[in-house]
Scaffold this active site. Structure first.
Site, PDB file in Angstrom:
ATOM      1  N   SER A  98       5.039   6.726   3.364  1.00  0.00           N
ATOM      2  CA  SER A  98       5.095   5.632   2.964  1.00  0.00           C
ATOM      3  C   SER A  98       4.859   3.683   1.837  1.00  0.00           C
ATOM      4  O   SER A  98       3.330   4.314   2.120  1.00  0.00           O
ATOM      5  CB  SER A  98       4.998   5.280   4.607  1.00  0.00           C
ATOM      6  OG  SER A  98       5.121   6.196   5.325  1.00  0.00           O
ATOM      7  N   ASN A 158       0.828  -1.440   0.245  1.00  0.00           N
ATOM      8  CA  ASN A 158      -0.390   0.296  -0.283  1.00  0.00           C
ATOM      9  C   ASN A 158       0.833   1.542   0.047  1.00  0.00           C
ATOM     10  O   ASN A 158       1.769   1.470   0.615  1.00  0.00           O
ATOM     11  CB  ASN A 158      -0.934  -0.147   1.259  1.00  0.00           C
ATOM     12  CG  ASN A 158      -1.862   1.251   1.524  1.00  0.00           C
ATOM     13  OD1 ASN A 158      -2.442   1.075   0.431  1.00  0.00           O
ATOM     14  ND2 ASN A 158      -2.010   1.944   2.365  1.00  0.00           N
ATOM     15  N   ASP A 216      -2.755   0.324   7.598  1.00  0.00           N
ATOM     16  CA  ASP A 216      -1.561   0.705   7.613  1.00  0.00           C
ATOM     17  C   ASP A 216      -0.219   0.631   8.533  1.00  0.00           C
ATOM     18  O   ASP A 216       0.659   1.768   9.242  1.00  0.00           O
ATOM     19  CB  ASP A 216      -2.333   2.483   8.067  1.00  0.00           C
ATOM     20  CG  ASP A 216      -2.533   2.991   6.197  1.00  0.00           C
ATOM     21  OD1 ASP A 216      -2.329   2.600   5.829  1.00  0.00           O
ATOM     22  OD2 ASP A 216      -3.191   4.222   7.254  1.00  0.00           O
ATOM     23  N   HIS A 234       0.983   5.073   1.413  1.00  0.00           N
ATOM     24  CA  HIS A 234      -0.085   5.968   1.740  1.00  0.00           C
ATOM     25  C   HIS A 234       0.507   7.423   2.447  1.00  0.00           C
ATOM     26  O   HIS A 234       2.392   7.389   2.112  1.00  0.00           O
ATOM     27  CB  HIS A 234       0.310   5.310   3.342  1.00  0.00           C
ATOM     28  CG  HIS A 234      -0.586   6.102   4.376  1.00  0.00           C
ATOM     29  ND1 HIS A 234      -1.781   5.680   4.306  1.00  0.00           N
ATOM     30  CD2 HIS A 234      -0.360   6.749   5.445  1.00  0.00           C
ATOM     31  CE1 HIS A 234      -2.681   7.137   5.656  1.00  0.00           C
ATOM     32  NE2 HIS A 234      -0.917   8.011   6.000  1.00  0.00           N
TER      33      HIS A 234
HETATM   34  C1  GRF Z   1      -3.008   9.417  -2.753  1.00  0.00           C
HETATM   35  O1  GRF Z   1      -2.271  10.170  -2.523  1.00  0.00           O
HETATM   36  C2  GRF Z   1      -2.303   7.117  -2.535  1.00  0.00           C
HETATM   37  O2  GRF Z   1      -1.072   7.931  -0.822  1.00  0.00           O
HETATM   38  C3  GRF Z   1      -3.796   7.075  -1.429  1.00  0.00           C
HETATM   39  O3  GRF Z   1      -4.880   7.950  -2.012  1.00  0.00           O
HETATM   40  C4  GRF Z   1      -4.243   9.112  -2.635  1.00  0.00           C
HETATM   41  C5  GRF Z   1      -4.531   7.678  -4.210  1.00  0.00           C
HETATM   42  O4  GRF Z   1      -4.175   8.567  -5.533  1.00  0.00           O
HETATM   43  N1  GRF Z   1      -3.676   5.861  -0.702  1.00  0.00           N
HETATM   44  P1  GRF Z   1      -4.869   7.982  -6.680  1.00  0.00           P
HETATM   45  O5  GRF Z   1      -5.743   8.023  -6.498  1.00  0.00           O
HETATM   46  O6  GRF Z   1      -3.718   6.991  -6.853  1.00  0.00           O
HETATM   47  O7  GRF Z   1      -4.593   8.699  -7.555  1.00  0.00           O
END
Ligand code: GRF
Length: 213
Positions: free
Chosen positions: A139, A109, A148, A111
């Site tokens: 991260s 994932n 997370d 984050h």
């Molecule tokens: C990103 O900021 C990611 O870190 C978070 O959700 C957002 C997704 O953006 N988990 P995208 O859909 O990849 O543009």
């Protein structure tokens, strides 16, 4: 060459999915996206996948109102497509047993904070700003049942500027997300991520112990 088969889960914009597809196209990532699953029918990332010729499956709340049934369907889809790794790229659901058990140790994932700070919520950038941190970032971590809190693979720090708002800070963090997620997938593909409890060591290239091959 046997390319790592990756299933990508999205819910929205899909810019991290695009970063994965771009890294593959440029040769920086030796992997293949075998399916993109969206839990929202209107996610912009769906078009990105289609443009790249990647199969898309929508498993939304309209069709599967119950989260775990929806995720059981998603897990079945990922398996049917032969996914070896699952990348959560802006997927807005907490993963439950159906996916966690079938892909244990094979889910990454991204984050938008320096975990463990500001984990567990949907507004990590806003929360970090409101807290007054001077450094934030992003991260990539393995996904476990604790939201997370799985072992951290890669992080990038992003200084907070005095005039930042959550849009400007999120945009700078996103640039690093787009670099880190494909990089982490490449390391996984090369068998270079050695998980030891909470710590993930990155093995040198070309020095892969047999257990990781
Ligand atoms: C990103 O900021 C990611 O870190 C978070 O959700 C957002 C997704 O953006 N988990 P995208 O859909 O990849 O543009």
């Amino acid at each position: 060459m046997n390319l790592l088969r990756v299933g990508v889960l999205i819910s929205g914009r899909g810019s991290n999915l695009q970063a994965i597809l771009d890294a593959i196209a440029s040769g920086d990532l030796a992997a293949r996206v075998v399916v993109v699953v969206s839990n929202r029918a209107d996610a912009a990332g769906i078009d990105r996948a289609r443009q790249a010729g990647v199969a898309v499956v929508v498993a939304d709340r309209a069709e599967f109102p119950h989260r775990l049934e929806r995720q059981a369907h998603i897990a079945g889809t990922l398996e049917a497509c032969g996914a070896q790794l699952v990348a959560l790229a802006g997927f807005d659901e907490i993963l439950g047993v159906p996916i966690l058990e079938r892909f244990a140790g094979r889910i990454l994932n991204i984050h938008p904070s320096l975990l463990p700070a500001f984990g567990g919520g949907m507004h990590a950038v806003r929360d970090a700003l409101a807290y007054g941190v001077k450094v934030s970032g992003c991260s990539v971590h393995f996904v476990t049942a604790e939201v997370d809190q799985g072992p951290i693979v890669l992080q990038a720090a992003v200084p907070v500027q005095d005039d930042d708002d959550d849009v400007s800070l999120a945009a700078r963090i996103l640039e690093h997300e787009h670099r880190l997620l494909p990089q982490a997938i490449q390391l996984f593909a090369e068998g270079r991520l050695a998980v030891d409890g909470r710590r993930v060591r990155i093995l040198p290239a070309g020095c892969i112990p047999s257990a990781n091959r």
